[in-house]
Design a protein around this motif. Structure first.
Motif, PDB file in Angstrom:
ATOM      1  N   LYS A 310       0.707  13.114   9.195  1.00  0.00           N
ATOM      2  CA  LYS A 310       0.416  11.996  10.092  1.00  0.00           C
ATOM      3  C   LYS A 310       0.082  10.723   9.335  1.00  0.00           C
ATOM      4  N   ARG A 312       1.757   8.141   8.692  1.00  0.00           N
ATOM      5  CA  ARG A 312       2.201   6.929   9.354  1.00  0.00           C
ATOM      6  C   ARG A 312       1.244   6.555  10.492  1.00  0.00           C
ATOM      7  N   ASP A 313       0.832   7.558  11.263  1.00  0.00           N
ATOM      8  CA  ASP A 313      -0.119   7.292  12.349  1.00  0.00           C
ATOM      9  C   ASP A 313      -1.410   6.701  11.803  1.00  0.00           C
ATOM     10  N   VAL A 316      -0.836   3.189  11.088  1.00  0.00           N
ATOM     11  CA  VAL A 316      -0.788   2.405  12.330  1.00  0.00           C
ATOM     12  C   VAL A 316      -2.204   2.139  12.836  1.00  0.00           C
ATOM     13  N   GLY A 318      -4.893   2.043  11.147  1.00  0.00           N
ATOM     14  CA  GLY A 318      -5.515   1.068  10.245  1.00  0.00           C
ATOM     15  C   GLY A 318      -5.034  -0.337  10.575  1.00  0.00           C
ATOM     16  N   ALA A 319      -3.726  -0.518  10.760  1.00  0.00           N
ATOM     17  CA  ALA A 319      -3.176  -1.843  11.043  1.00  0.00           C
ATOM     18  C   ALA A 319      -3.730  -2.391  12.350  1.00  0.00           C
ATOM     19  N   LEU A 320      -3.990  -1.488  13.309  1.00  0.00           N
ATOM     20  CA  LEU A 320      -4.480  -1.943  14.608  1.00  0.00           C
ATOM     21  C   LEU A 320      -5.980  -2.188  14.608  1.00  0.00           C
ATOM     22  N   GLY A 321      -6.624  -1.961  13.458  1.00  0.00           N
ATOM     23  CA  GLY A 321      -8.027  -2.342  13.364  1.00  0.00           C
ATOM     24  C   GLY A 321      -9.012  -1.196  13.228  1.00  0.00           C
ATOM     25  N   ALA A 322      -8.523   0.009  12.870  1.00  0.00           N
ATOM     26  CA  ALA A 322      -9.455   1.119  12.662  1.00  0.00           C
ATOM     27  C   ALA A 322     -10.038   1.028  11.252  1.00  0.00           C
ATOM     28  N   PRO A 324     -12.152   2.387   7.928  1.00  0.00           N
ATOM     29  CA  PRO A 324     -12.111   3.716   7.304  1.00  0.00           C
ATOM     30  C   PRO A 324     -13.064   4.710   7.963  1.00  0.00           C
ATOM     31  N   ASN A 415      -3.861   3.955   1.580  1.00  0.00           N
ATOM     32  CA  ASN A 415      -3.520   2.541   1.658  1.00  0.00           C
ATOM     33  C   ASN A 415      -2.626   2.339   2.885  1.00  0.00           C
ATOM     34  N   ILE A 416      -2.988   1.364   3.705  1.00  0.00           N
ATOM     35  CA  ILE A 416      -2.305   1.204   4.995  1.00  0.00           C
ATOM     36  C   ILE A 416      -0.804   0.952   4.819  1.00  0.00           C
ATOM     37  N   VAL A 417      -0.476   0.042   3.894  1.00  0.00           N
ATOM     38  CA  VAL A 417       0.935  -0.310   3.724  1.00  0.00           C
ATOM     39  C   VAL A 417       1.739   0.902   3.238  1.00  0.00           C
ATOM     40  N   LEU A 420       2.240   3.271   6.124  1.00  0.00           N
ATOM     41  CA  LEU A 420       3.228   2.819   7.112  1.00  0.00           C
ATOM     42  C   LEU A 420       4.654   3.054   6.630  1.00  0.00           C
ATOM     43  N   ARG A 421       4.832   2.980   5.296  1.00  0.00           N
ATOM     44  CA  ARG A 421       6.157   3.169   4.726  1.00  0.00           C
ATOM     45  C   ARG A 421       6.571   4.639   4.757  1.00  0.00           C
TER      46      ARG A 421
ATOM     47  N   LEU B  63      -3.559  -6.193   5.417  1.00  0.00           N
ATOM     48  CA  LEU B  63      -3.258  -4.767   5.313  1.00  0.00           C
ATOM     49  C   LEU B  63      -3.303  -4.305   3.862  1.00  0.00           C
ATOM     50  N   ALA B  87     -11.067  -4.787   8.905  1.00  0.00           N
ATOM     51  CA  ALA B  87     -10.534  -4.023  10.031  1.00  0.00           C
ATOM     52  C   ALA B  87     -10.910  -4.702  11.345  1.00  0.00           C
ATOM     53  N   ARG B  90      -8.765  -7.666  11.899  1.00  0.00           N
ATOM     54  CA  ARG B  90      -7.425  -7.254  12.346  1.00  0.00           C
ATOM     55  C   ARG B  90      -7.444  -6.950  13.837  1.00  0.00           C
ATOM     56  N   ALA B  91      -8.487  -6.234  14.247  1.00  0.00           N
ATOM     57  CA  ALA B  91      -8.548  -5.830  15.646  1.00  0.00           C
ATOM     58  C   ALA B  91      -8.688  -7.040  16.564  1.00  0.00           C
ATOM     59  N   PHE B  96       0.298  -7.055  15.243  1.00  0.00           N
ATOM     60  CA  PHE B  96       1.438  -6.713  14.384  1.00  0.00           C
ATOM     61  C   PHE B  96       2.595  -6.188  15.206  1.00  0.00           C
ATOM     62  N   GLN B 102       6.627   1.609  14.985  1.00  0.00           N
ATOM     63  CA  GLN B 102       5.343   2.206  14.610  1.00  0.00           C
ATOM     64  C   GLN B 102       4.459   2.531  15.812  1.00  0.00           C
ATOM     65  N   LEU B 104       2.621   5.502  18.209  1.00  0.00           N
ATOM     66  CA  LEU B 104       2.101   6.851  17.958  1.00  0.00           C
ATOM     67  C   LEU B 104       2.869   7.829  18.849  1.00  0.00           C
ATOM     68  N   LEU B 119     -10.016   0.820  19.812  1.00  0.00           N
ATOM     69  CA  LEU B 119     -10.569   0.545  18.494  1.00  0.00           C
ATOM     70  C   LEU B 119     -11.501  -0.663  18.536  1.00  0.00           C
TER      71      LEU B 119
END
Ligand SMILES: Nc1ncnc2c1ncn2[C@@H]1O[C@H](COP(=O)(O)OP(=O)(O)O)[C@@H](O)[C@H]1O
Ligand SMILES: [Mg+2]
Lengths: 422, 236
Positions: A310, A312-313, A316, A318-322, A324, A415-417, A420-421, B63, B87, B90-91, B96, B102, B104, B119
């Motif tokens: 998971k 990639r999830d 995602v 992380g990118a959406l603001g979660a 660590p 690492n988020i990037v 995602l890759r 990111l 974070a 970003r939120a 993005f 991307q 889920l 989040l």
């Protein structure tokens, strides 16, 4: 706050996670069943001891008693004890009976005789059941009955051994103190009033109940009792009852000063056997909890695999603001979801196992692993102690929490990037 | 859009450097890239494949860690911020949209759109759940998916998935939307529709957009075009 829903979705869609839960379920189920049986055994042992002895027992050891005192003096002194519900004097003595049709009941050396504990009582004790004439019918509890004169009530295994049934007469041999101080054999014929079962094999094989007066007369015991069973009001600790009874006897001058306790609790009466079972329970719990621990330990591998799968999830999220910390929480929740589902399932399986123990034994082992002679009781006693079940559940979830932490931390470090890759 | 030069900068990048190390070889992708994005404007970032457009977008979106330089949101520098502060930023501030959608895969379209709200809301999520759901439903309606709320990404076409992603990027009303080749995985027709939708919604929400593309037609739809060449940004 929670991504519990997402964790639940992961759980639903991954067979691997379900397998993990199943492993925990099996561990919990086995531990639950084992605890229920050991606990049931313990509870049964305790209740048979308690039913028979009462909450506390006054031991009439002659040299510790006041020389002139009689039974009634003791009963009067104890009657005043606060919280006492009932008291019952007992006269325990050893005797012999012969098998039916045996050649010589009058020769005590014959091998046809078997020993038994004669319990002289005024009233029948609790927890005993009368066996029906029809063996198909279940035994029923005795009422609050007095023991009739000339009657004997015989334990069911003993009755079978001696070949006697209700209405038969039974010759009992014992000994009284002769004029020169030597024991002299005495024999008395009793009428078999009932055959009883206590549910405990070792009691059913060596016990017979007669009227206390009859027994005192037979063996020439002047005092007429050697112990008094005390029962306290519900909620009163046996230790407290024992202390109060001891104090009452001392105050009434019925106990010699300087002697150790005259009154003991049922727990002390149970002695080493009871403590051995209690120990056994602790050891078994620890051993079987290790199974649960091993089952929970595979969460490390399962969750680590999920983190890889998971990636990639995680990126995602992380990118959406979660943050660590959130990712850690997420994977720990996933671990907890697995453990919670596993525990719930384990409780269900465990409950079913304990409810169908006889069936499980017959089907899986092909024979009764708990047979009456070795297991004391004629059925497998089961008692679920919910407080220890709660501890079990807490410990399982705690272990899941600990074991989820490492994979969760690995996920949070991604690492988020890169994630995602893929 | 013509007055955007006077609007305050939502996002500023100053002298960004980023170098990748690949088994001894070093690849200096960004070598002093600077740019800014103003409130409400739509800018295109063009550049050859491999020129570092995605790299720049990732740095702007916090990111990834930059080697040198500074990225500021609404005038506030971000370089020294902790992971969780980044974070949070970003939120709250950045949306993005990725070339690969991307989404889920285990969640429905509606749930995917709600993830940024879960989040961002913390404990207040439980109080706001109904409201947030209604908002997400409305937004999915706006992108033309009101009859696809319960569909999983796997049950949606590429264009539909990207529309879910656009709704997800805009649900928190971010100040800036960063879109990395948003139509790159779509056919011409679907791509054109998605782009139209994205520009329309961004304008409605007064969200500044920076999108990367190598398609001159798409760049022509934007108010400003930036070029990434040799690790630096050049204004057209
Ligand atoms: N994590 C990485 N490690 C090494 N090289 C990378 C990494 N990410 C990107 N690159 C390289 O950096 C260059 C720029 O990549 P990218 O920003 O994706 O370009 P664009 O989006 O403009 O096509 C490419 O040559 C790519 O191979
Ligand atoms: Mg790219």
């Amino acid at each position: 706050m929670s991504l519990l829903h997402l964790a639940w979705c992961y759980f639903r869609s991954r067979a691997l996670l379900a397998m993990s839960a199943l492993a925990i379920a099996l561990g919990v189920a086995v531990l639950f069943a084992v605890l229920a049986v050991v606990n049931g055994f313990l509870a049964q042992v305790e209740s048979t001891i308690r039913d028979f002895s009462g909450d506390a027992v006054v031991a009439a050891i002659p040299e510790r008693l006041a020389p002139e005192a009689e039974l009634q003096d003791y009963l009067d002194a104890l009657e005043a004890v606060e919280g006492l519900e009932s008291q019952q004097p007992r006269l325990n003595y050893y005797g012999l009976i012969g098998r039916r049709g045996a050649r010589a009941i009058d020769d005590p050396r014959t091998t046809d005789l078997s020993g038994l504990l004669l319990v002289g009582l005024d009233r029948l004790p609790e927890g005993m059941k009368r066996l029906q004439a029809d063996p198909q019918l279940e035994a029923v509890a005795f009422g609050p009955e007095e023991v009739p004169p000339g009657a004997i009530l015989v334990g069911k295994v003993l009755a079978a051994k001696a070949g006697v049934g209700v209405g038969d007469s039974l010759m009992v041999i014992s000994f009284k103190r002769g004029s020169q101080g030597y024991p002299v054999p005495v024999q008395t014929s009793f009428r078999v009033e009932a055959v009883f079962t206590t549910g405990r094999y070792d009691h059913d094989i060596d016990r017979a109940i007669v009227r206390r007066e009859d027994l005192a007369l037979m063996i020439g015991d002047g005092l007429g009792f050697n112990e008094i069973g005390l029962r306290g009001r519900p909620g009163l600790a046996p230790e407290q009852l024992a202390d109060r009874a001891e104090a009452a006897l001392l105050a009434a001058g019925l106990k010699q000063k300087g002697w150790p306790m005259l009154v003991s609790t049922w727990r002390a009466q149970g002695g080493n056997f009871l403590r051995a079972v209690e120990n056994q329970k602790g050891i078994l719990s620890a051993v079987f909890f290790c199974i649960v621990l091993v089952a929970a330990y595979q969460l490390v591998a399962t969750l680590a695999l999920t983190v890889t799968e998971k990636r990639r999830d995680i990126g995602v999220l992380g990118a959406l603001g979660a943050a660590p910390g959130r990712i850690v929480t997420f994977f720990v929740s996933l671990g907890l979801v697995i453990a919670a589902v596993g525990s719930a399932l384990g409780l269900l399986i465990g409950t079913w196992l304990t409810a169908n123990l006889e069936w499980v034994q017959d089907r899986i082992f092909g024979e009764r692993i708990f047979n009456a002679e070795t297991y004391i009781f004629d059925h497998v006693p089961v008692a679920v102690d919910w407080s220890s079940v709660l501890i079990l559940l807490g410990a399982t979830l705690g272990a899941a929490l600990v074991f989820s932490f490492l994979p969760a931390w690995l996920a949070a470090r991604l690492n988020i990037v890169d994630a995602l890759r893929r | 859009m013509s007055d955007s030069a006077a609007a305050p900068a939502v996002l500023q990048a100053l002298d960004l450097h980023k170098t990748y190390f690949m088994g001894g070889a070093e690849l200096r992708v960004l070598r002093g890239a600077s740019m800014e994005l103003r409130a409400g404007e739509v800018a295109a970032l063009r550049g050859a494949s491999g020129s570092g457009k995605s790299t720049l977008l990732h740095l702007l979106g916090l990111l990834d860690r930059l080697d040198e330089g500074e990225v500021a949101f609404n005038g506030r520098p971000t370089r020294r911020l902790s992971q969780s502060a980044r974070a949070r930023l970003r939120a709250s501030t950045i949306g993005f949209v990725f070339q690969q959608f991307q989404l889920l895969p285990e969640l429905s379209a509606l749930e995917n759109v709600l993830v940024p709200r879960r989040l961002a809301c913390g404990m207040s999520w439980f109080r706001r759940r109904g409201l947030e759901r209604a908002n997400a439903r409305a937004l999915l309606g706006t992108v033309g998916l009101s009859d696809r709320l319960g569909h999983r990404p796997g049950q949606l076409s590429g264009g539909e998935q990207q529309r879910v992603a656009i709704a997800r990027a805009l649900i928190s009303r971010p100040a800036a939307l960063l879109a990395d080749e948003p139509t790159g995985s779509l056919d011409r027709k679907a791509g054109a529709e998605v782009l139209e939708l994205l520009l329309e919604l961004a304008q409605e929400n007064h969200t500044a957009v920076l999108l990367t593309t190598h398609d001159p037609e798409i760049a022509a739809r934007c108010s400003r075009v930036l070029h990434l060449e040799e690790g630096r940004v050049r204004q057209e």
